[in-house]
Design a protein around this motif. Structure first.
Motif, PDB file in Angstrom:
ATOM      1  N   UNK A 110       0.831  -1.206   0.000  1.00  0.00           N
ATOM      2  CA  UNK A 110       0.000   0.000   0.000  1.00  0.00           C
ATOM      3  C   UNK A 110       0.867   1.258   0.000  1.00  0.00           C
ATOM      4  N   UNK A 111       1.893   1.295   0.846  1.00  0.00           N
ATOM      5  CA  UNK A 111       2.714   2.497   0.965  1.00  0.00           C
ATOM      6  C   UNK A 111       3.470   2.835  -0.320  1.00  0.00           C
ATOM      7  N   UNK A 112       3.667   1.860  -1.184  1.00  0.00           N
ATOM      8  CA  UNK A 112       4.330   2.136  -2.456  1.00  0.00           C
ATOM      9  C   UNK A 112       3.536   3.120  -3.317  1.00  0.00           C
ATOM     10  N   UNK A 148      13.978   0.214  -4.144  1.00  0.00           N
ATOM     11  CA  UNK A 148      15.348   0.134  -4.643  1.00  0.00           C
ATOM     12  C   UNK A 148      15.535  -1.058  -5.581  1.00  0.00           C
ATOM     13  N   UNK A 149      14.981  -2.194  -5.218  1.00  0.00           N
ATOM     14  CA  UNK A 149      15.222  -3.406  -5.999  1.00  0.00           C
ATOM     15  C   UNK A 149      14.174  -3.672  -7.074  1.00  0.00           C
ATOM     16  N   UNK A 162       5.054  10.551  -9.197  1.00  0.00           N
ATOM     17  CA  UNK A 162       5.427  11.708 -10.014  1.00  0.00           C
ATOM     18  C   UNK A 162       6.358  11.320 -11.158  1.00  0.00           C
ATOM     19  N   UNK A 163       6.307  12.092 -12.232  1.00  0.00           N
ATOM     20  CA  UNK A 163       7.225  11.882 -13.343  1.00  0.00           C
ATOM     21  C   UNK A 163       8.642  12.217 -12.900  1.00  0.00           C
ATOM     22  N   UNK A 173      14.986   8.223 -10.439  1.00  0.00           N
ATOM     23  CA  UNK A 173      14.074   9.100  -9.696  1.00  0.00           C
ATOM     24  C   UNK A 173      13.410   8.325  -8.560  1.00  0.00           C
ATOM     25  N   UNK A 174      12.998   7.090  -8.833  1.00  0.00           N
ATOM     26  CA  UNK A 174      12.393   6.270  -7.776  1.00  0.00           C
ATOM     27  C   UNK A 174      13.418   5.968  -6.695  1.00  0.00           C
TER      28      UNK A 174
END
Length: 182
Positions: A110-112, A148-149, A162-163, A173-174
């Motif tokens: 959910x938090x993603x 990260x992975x 967001x873009x 960016x992620x």
């Protein structure tokens, strides 16, 4: 049903669960909420009956592994809440009623999809309030690890994400946004 015996109660609850997962849209939410609360009540009053309740045959819970009807309905309802931004304030409460592993996995997923600072703060405060001590840290570790992975080679934007700023790849960016969760 409660007056004519446990068999009738069990049959009613299992039929209600089948209906709750078959309905769509607004009907689904209301009836699913009813079914969740009914099973929670039965679990608190008749725990031995709660363990005998079968997961609906149409959807045997394989996406969640072997689960009880209580866990199955809670996972479905928490997922419904997580899919509706106006209901995000209730996700932690219902997630906290799940087994520890399902609670952690469901809430991390959910938090993603939470990207705003105010929403991030609200969801973390609720995790700290409703989850067992230290579980919020485990959830955060999973969120950062997944950011990260995940999707390094086959990147897909998460809804609401967001873009990427100009000149920065979406993957990088992620990676940079994962710091917001630390």
């Amino acid at each position: 049903s409660f007056m004519i015996g446990g068999g009738a109660v069990q049959e009613y609850l299992e039929e209600a669960a089948v209906l709750a997962v078959q309905l769509r849209e607004e009907d689904e939410a209301s009836f699913l909420r009813f079914a969740v609360h009914l099973v929670l009540y039965v679990d608190s009053v008749f725990p031995e009956l709660s363990t005998r309740l079968a997961v609906p045959a149409d959807d045997d819970g394989t996406e969640y592994g072997e689960v009880t009807l209580r866990e199955f309905l809670l996972l479905r309802y928490a997922s419904f809440l997580a899919s509706n931004r106006n209901l995000w304030s209730q996700v932690a409460l219902y997630a906290s009623l799940l087994s520890n592993q399902h609670m952690i996995d469901m809430y991390a997923d959910f938090l993603l999809q939470v990207h705003g600072d105010a929403e991030r703060q609200m969801t973390l405060e609720q995790a700290r309030e409703f989850f067992p001590e230290g579980a919020d840290i485990v959830v955060l570790r999973n969120v950062v690890r997944d950011m990260i992975l995940g999707d390094q080679e086959d990147f897909t934007r998460i809804p609401g994400e967001p873009l990427a700023p100009s000149g920065i790849s979406p993957v990088n960016a992620r990676l940079m946004r994962s710091i917001h969760w630390m």
